[in-house]
Design an enzyme around this catalytic site. Structure first.
Site, mmCIF file in Angstrom:
data_model
loop_
_atom_site.group_PDB
_atom_site.id
_atom_site.type_symbol
_atom_site.label_atom_id
_atom_site.label_comp_id
_atom_site.label_asym_id
_atom_site.label_seq_id
_atom_site.Cartn_x
_atom_site.Cartn_y
_atom_site.Cartn_z
ATOM 1 N N GLU A 318 0.844 -1.201 0.000
ATOM 2 C CA GLU A 318 0.000 0.000 0.000
ATOM 3 C C GLU A 318 0.880 1.252 0.000
ATOM 4 O O GLU A 318 0.479 2.296 -0.506
ATOM 5 C CB GLU A 318 -0.920 -0.021 1.228
ATOM 6 C CG GLU A 318 -2.218 0.727 1.012
ATOM 7 C CD GLU A 318 -3.222 0.468 2.127
ATOM 8 O OE1 GLU A 318 -3.910 -0.574 2.075
ATOM 9 O OE2 GLU A 318 -3.314 1.280 3.046
ATOM 10 N N HIS A 347 6.486 -27.198 2.380
ATOM 11 C CA HIS A 347 5.617 -28.263 1.859
ATOM 12 C C HIS A 347 4.535 -27.657 0.982
ATOM 13 O O HIS A 347 3.489 -28.258 0.762
ATOM 14 C CB HIS A 347 5.013 -29.056 3.020
ATOM 15 C CG HIS A 347 6.083 -29.635 3.891
ATOM 16 N ND1 HIS A 347 6.559 -30.918 3.741
ATOM 17 C CD2 HIS A 347 6.828 -29.067 4.871
ATOM 18 C CE1 HIS A 347 7.529 -31.127 4.621
ATOM 19 N NE2 HIS A 347 7.712 -30.013 5.314
ATOM 20 N N LYS A 451 -12.693 2.267 -2.064
ATOM 21 C CA LYS A 451 -13.748 2.510 -1.079
ATOM 22 C C LYS A 451 -15.021 3.001 -1.771
ATOM 23 O O LYS A 451 -16.121 2.777 -1.288
ATOM 24 C CB LYS A 451 -13.283 3.528 -0.040
ATOM 25 C CG LYS A 451 -12.274 2.942 0.951
ATOM 26 C CD LYS A 451 -11.874 3.921 2.022
ATOM 27 C CE LYS A 451 -10.866 3.283 2.982
ATOM 28 N NZ LYS A 451 -10.438 4.111 4.085
#
Ligand code: PA5
Length: 517
Positions: A318, A347, A451
């Site tokens: 960000e 793994h 937003k």
């Protein structure tokens, strides 16, 4: 890689048990020499930031998160008070909650906390809780999304102890973030359904005068703590945003702040070779060619640091992921960050890291102490902690042998102090790196755009709702009636169908699907 290069490239702060090993990054001295003018500018930029310059020009704001752990460095008495007074207040608040001076209306003590927030208003508290909150006085639960099923599941868990004993902490700097507001309204509804007065179970952290601040006053929240506009969400973990939940958990917030302050002292050193944050920023620049050409894989070999990669993902991406540079020129900067923990990831995706596309550099985090207390032998003379170290050391070597670069940060244990060190290290690295590549690390235009993005869909959805009838209609028909895009209308209709508001009859293609009440 050699013992010699390990010795030469290591930055260590023995008094804190910290070291940064860059020997597997193969940074050429000539690369650093060529970067020197930018390094000098980055140091100068940092001095300006810490002196209170408007380092976030787009938003016309100072950038004050470095003052949070040493308020005396804030440039004015008023700013210093804006740090020290809330810390004193939040400590007193937590103390009162713990001792029962603040109690829920139904009596007894508050026994758990529901934190409602998102992005920087959740990720820091989540990291702190996971890393050092194992024996928390009040366990912390989260609403960090607007997913109703997710919230139901958290409410169900909280209900085992009881909502009447749950303190809700709503955190939003802006006080207007939709996910957080929705979460708060969902929580309020759950409290009311249980016959409880929500406001008398709630506290808030928010900007003074924000919508949330006003709402908290209206509902009579137990307490409200301020969030200053010179602190960014992703660098707010050591502000009221992180400290209120940490104090409620009974964590040693002084040690957390002291760790960050200690790393700040080290990373203010103007000699780049002694400055771990500058060394990291140079390493990022060298690995990614200063253009984000490689991803950063974060591998802490310690379960309690599992959220560190998620936290860093926000802090780095960000802050650095920007379209324009500070001169307004297209830059498309950033460094992609992902990770989880070792040895678990050996793994999973480490197979690709070792043998597949070489598009990353790894950041290993070594925690030297395995556990408090004795260990059994899983092999003669060997403990599980030995294995964890063995996997870390072995993996970085194996990566290096197949031409993959990595750096390793070592700390003695995951304590509040050490967590503070790590947080401060990466915050300053991000600032330095942003200077090296000439971008504003402190604004988030993409987040702000996101937003607003749901608004258009919600508007179409409500129009579509108004055009549903008992007669079946296709998306095209409703699109004509509502003057909307048919594909948008179709997605509204499938959403309404999945949530029981309309019935769908499946046709040969989406255009032939029809919908009726
Ligand atoms: O770092 C940021 O600025 C964002 O991630 C914000 O923290 C996030 O969008 C939440 O914002 P607010 O605290 O205003 O609700």
């Amino acid at each position: 890689m050699s013992w010699k290069s390990y010795n030469q490239s290591l930055v260590r702060y023995p008094q804190h048990g910290f070291s940064l090993d860059l020997s597997m990054m193969d940074i050429e001295p000539a690369y650093v020499a060529a970067l020197q003018p930018k390094i000098s500018k980055a140091f100068a930029d940092m001095v300006a930031v810490e002196s209170g310059a408007i380092a976030n020009p787009d938003e016309g704001r100072m950038v004050g998160h470095y003052w949070l752990r040493n308020a005396a460095l804030a440039p004015t008495g008023e700013l210093q008070k804006a740090i020290t007074e809330p810390i004193a207040a939040l400590k007193a608040f937590a103390e009162k909650v713990h001792t029962g001076a603040i109690i829920p209306p139904a009596g007894g003590h508050f026994q758990q906390v529901l934190l409602i927030g998102i992005g920087g208003s959740a990720l820091g508290p989540q990291l702190v809780s996971e890393a050092i909150g194992q024996n928390a006085r009040l366990p912390l639960y989260f609403f960090d999304n607007t997913d109703p099923a997710g919230m139901d599941s958290v409410i169900a868990r909280l209900s085992q102890v009881g909502l009447s004993k749950t303190l809700v902490l709503v955190i939003s700097k802006s006080g207007g973030t939709a996910e957080t507001r929705n979460g708060m309204l969902e929580a309020k509804a759950a409290y009311e359904a249980a016959g409880l007065d929500f406001g008398r179970h709630a506290a808030a952290v928010t900007g003074t005068g924000s919508k949330l601040d006003q709402y908290a006053k209206q509902l009579g929240f137990i307490a409200t703590f301020p969030m200053e506009d010179w602190i960014g969400g992703r660098t707010s973990v050591l502000s009221t945003v992180g400290l209120v939940p940490a104090a409620l958990q009974g964590l040693d917030i002084d040690a957390l702040l002291a760790g960050a302050a200690a790393m700040d002292v080290e990373t203010r050193k103007q000699d780049p070779t002694q400055n771990a944050a500058m060394q990291l920023a140079i390493a990022w620049h060298c690995a990614t060619n200063g253009k984000g050409e490689k991803d950063m894989v974060v591998l802490p070999y310690k379960d309690s640091l599992v959220l560190f990669s998620k936290y860093l993902q926000q802090l780095v991406m960000e802050s650095l992921g920007k379209e324009l540079d500070l001169d307004g020129q297209p830059a498309h900067q950033g460094i992609a960050v992902y990770g989880n923990k070792g040895s678990t990831d050996q793994h999973a995706y480490v197979q690709q890291l070792r043998d597949g596309v070489n598009n990353f550099f790894a950041t290993f985090i070594e925690v030297r102490k395995g556990r408090s207390g004795p260990s059994i032998e899983v092999d003669p003379g060997t403990s599980t902690a030995d294995y964890l170290q063995g996997f870390l050391r072995g993996t970085r070597k194996a990566l290096y042998e197949s031409g993959r670069k990595s750096l390793t940060i070592s700390i003695p244990e995951v304590s509040p102090f050490q967590l503070g060190l790590l947080i401060a290290l990466f915050e300053r690295t991000v600032s330095f790196y942003a200077s090296l590549v000439n971008i504003n690390a402190y604004h988030q235009p993409g987040v702000e755009a996101g937003k607003k993005a749901a608004g258009a869909f919600l508007e179409t959805l409500n129009k579509v709702r108004g055009h549903l009838t008992a007669d079946a209609k296709t998306a095209d028909e409703i699109a004509i009636e509502t003057d909307a895009d048919p594909e948008d209308v179709y997605h509204c209709l499938t959403h309404l169908s999945a949530n029981g508001e309309v019935q769908i009859s499946i046709g040969a293609t989406p255009a032939e699907d029809s919908f009726q009440i």
